[in-house]
Design a protein around this motif. Sequence first.
Motif, PDB file in Angstrom:
ATOM      1  N   ASP A   1     -24.040  52.001 -42.323  1.00 42.64           N
ATOM      2  CA  ASP A   1     -23.507  52.830 -41.226  1.00 42.64           C
ATOM      3  C   ASP A   1     -22.669  54.020 -41.697  1.00 42.64           C
ATOM      4  O   ASP A   1     -22.299  54.872 -40.885  1.00 42.64           O
TER       5      ASP A   1
ATOM      6  N   LYS B   1     -28.491  54.699 -32.882  1.00 46.55           N
ATOM      7  CA  LYS B   1     -28.561  53.232 -32.829  1.00 46.55           C
ATOM      8  C   LYS B   1     -29.143  52.748 -31.494  1.00 46.55           C
ATOM      9  O   LYS B   1     -28.917  53.358 -30.441  1.00 46.55           O
TER      10      LYS B   1
ATOM     11  N   GLN C   1     -28.993  42.813 -39.031  1.00 49.58           N
ATOM     12  CA  GLN C   1     -28.570  44.074 -39.654  1.00 49.58           C
ATOM     13  C   GLN C   1     -29.790  44.915 -40.056  1.00 49.58           C
ATOM     14  O   GLN C   1     -29.797  46.137 -39.891  1.00 49.58           O
TER      15      GLN C   1
ATOM     16  N   ASP D   1     -31.252  46.332 -36.930  1.00 48.42           N
ATOM     17  CA  ASP D   1     -30.345  47.376 -36.432  1.00 48.42           C
ATOM     18  C   ASP D   1     -30.641  48.697 -37.152  1.00 48.42           C
ATOM     19  O   ASP D   1     -30.735  49.756 -36.519  1.00 48.42           O
TER      20      ASP D   1
ATOM     21  N   ASP E   1     -21.534  46.696 -44.087  1.00 49.43           N
ATOM     22  CA  ASP E   1     -21.969  47.470 -42.910  1.00 49.43           C
ATOM     23  C   ASP E   1     -21.471  48.918 -42.981  1.00 49.43           C
ATOM     24  O   ASP E   1     -22.143  49.843 -42.521  1.00 49.43           O
TER      25      ASP E   1
HETATM   26 MG    MG Z   1     -23.909  48.335 -38.192  1.00 48.50          MG
END
Ligand code: MG
Length: 302
Positions: free
Chosen positions: A96, A253, A164, A167, A90
């Motif tokens: 990210d 996000k 994920q 996202d 992540d």
């Molecule tokens: Mg994330």
Amino acid sequence: LTTATETGIAAYLAARREEVDQALSRLLPSAEAWPKSLHAAIRHSVFAGGKRLRPILCLAAAETFGADRTAVLEPACGLEMIHTYSLIHDDLPALDNDDLRRGVPTCHVAFGEATAILAGDALLTHGLGVFALYPQGERYAPAKVRVLQTVVDSIGTTGMIGGQMADLEAEHEAEPTEDLVEKIHENKTGRLMRASLAAGGILAFGSDDDLSRLDLYGRKIGLAFQIKDDLLDVESDAATLGKKSGKDAAAGKATFPVVWGTERSHRMLAQTIEEAVEIATRLPRSGSRLPEIARFIGARKS
Ligand code: MG
Ligand code: IPE
Ligand code: IPE
Ligand code: MG
Ligand code: MG
């Protein structure tokens, strides 16, 4: 095994964290084992800290169903290995792009991107292997297969990884809907938490009715956990969180505060926690530590 010094939830969580950390160290290859840099990277991320919430949910579920929690200690560690893999990946630049995690530099910052990718791969593989091996004993054989299937379902393309993906894709969504954000949260965060509870419940031979109730509790705390994560990103700071805040807004996000506003998100959080508590108290042993764990999730500062 609950002692007088362990009565408060903070003491309970600290004691379980300690047990889990010791077992993790035993189950993971030493930092001296070949290939050294890979094992050093794995240990850097696993032992940087972390609340160990997923393993604790597994242990607490087993206790609720009357089992000795040490019987599920290794599977509980498997869940933490998988969780830590998900954090390492992540944080990668392509996802990210975070440089701080659990109060230390992220795996790719400390060891390079290639090693971080492989450390994540290795933790996933090792974690799954733990479910195949433990608990040992013929009487666990059918339950172990069920746990492995549940975990694999929950972390795959229609679970955590699907969440994920959604996202990341939602970063480009001009006006994310409530349904979309709930779906992301349910999958990227909720599914592994539900699987953690299910693992403890299945290996403690809980009834189907109780396992369904446990799963409903898991849905509530999974959602609450990620609402809280989103709120902390808006309202807290790196020194408290051990990871940078303000990152979600910067990346565009789709989060609860974006779609619901912070005030409504707080109300939704409180309501979801109360629902979880109510469901937990209908479990055997009044849910043992599960009601307090739900309240901890709502109140946590990191
Ligand atoms: Mg994330
Ligand atoms: C962070 O999980 C990632 C999310 C699913 C939001 P935790 O907040 O449980 O992270 P650690 O394990 O305590 O570091
Ligand atoms: C991470 O969600 C979920 C998984 C790792 C599966 P976030 O991206 O919100 O977690 P943090 O905020 O980086 O811990
Ligand atoms: Mg992140
Ligand atoms: Mg987050």
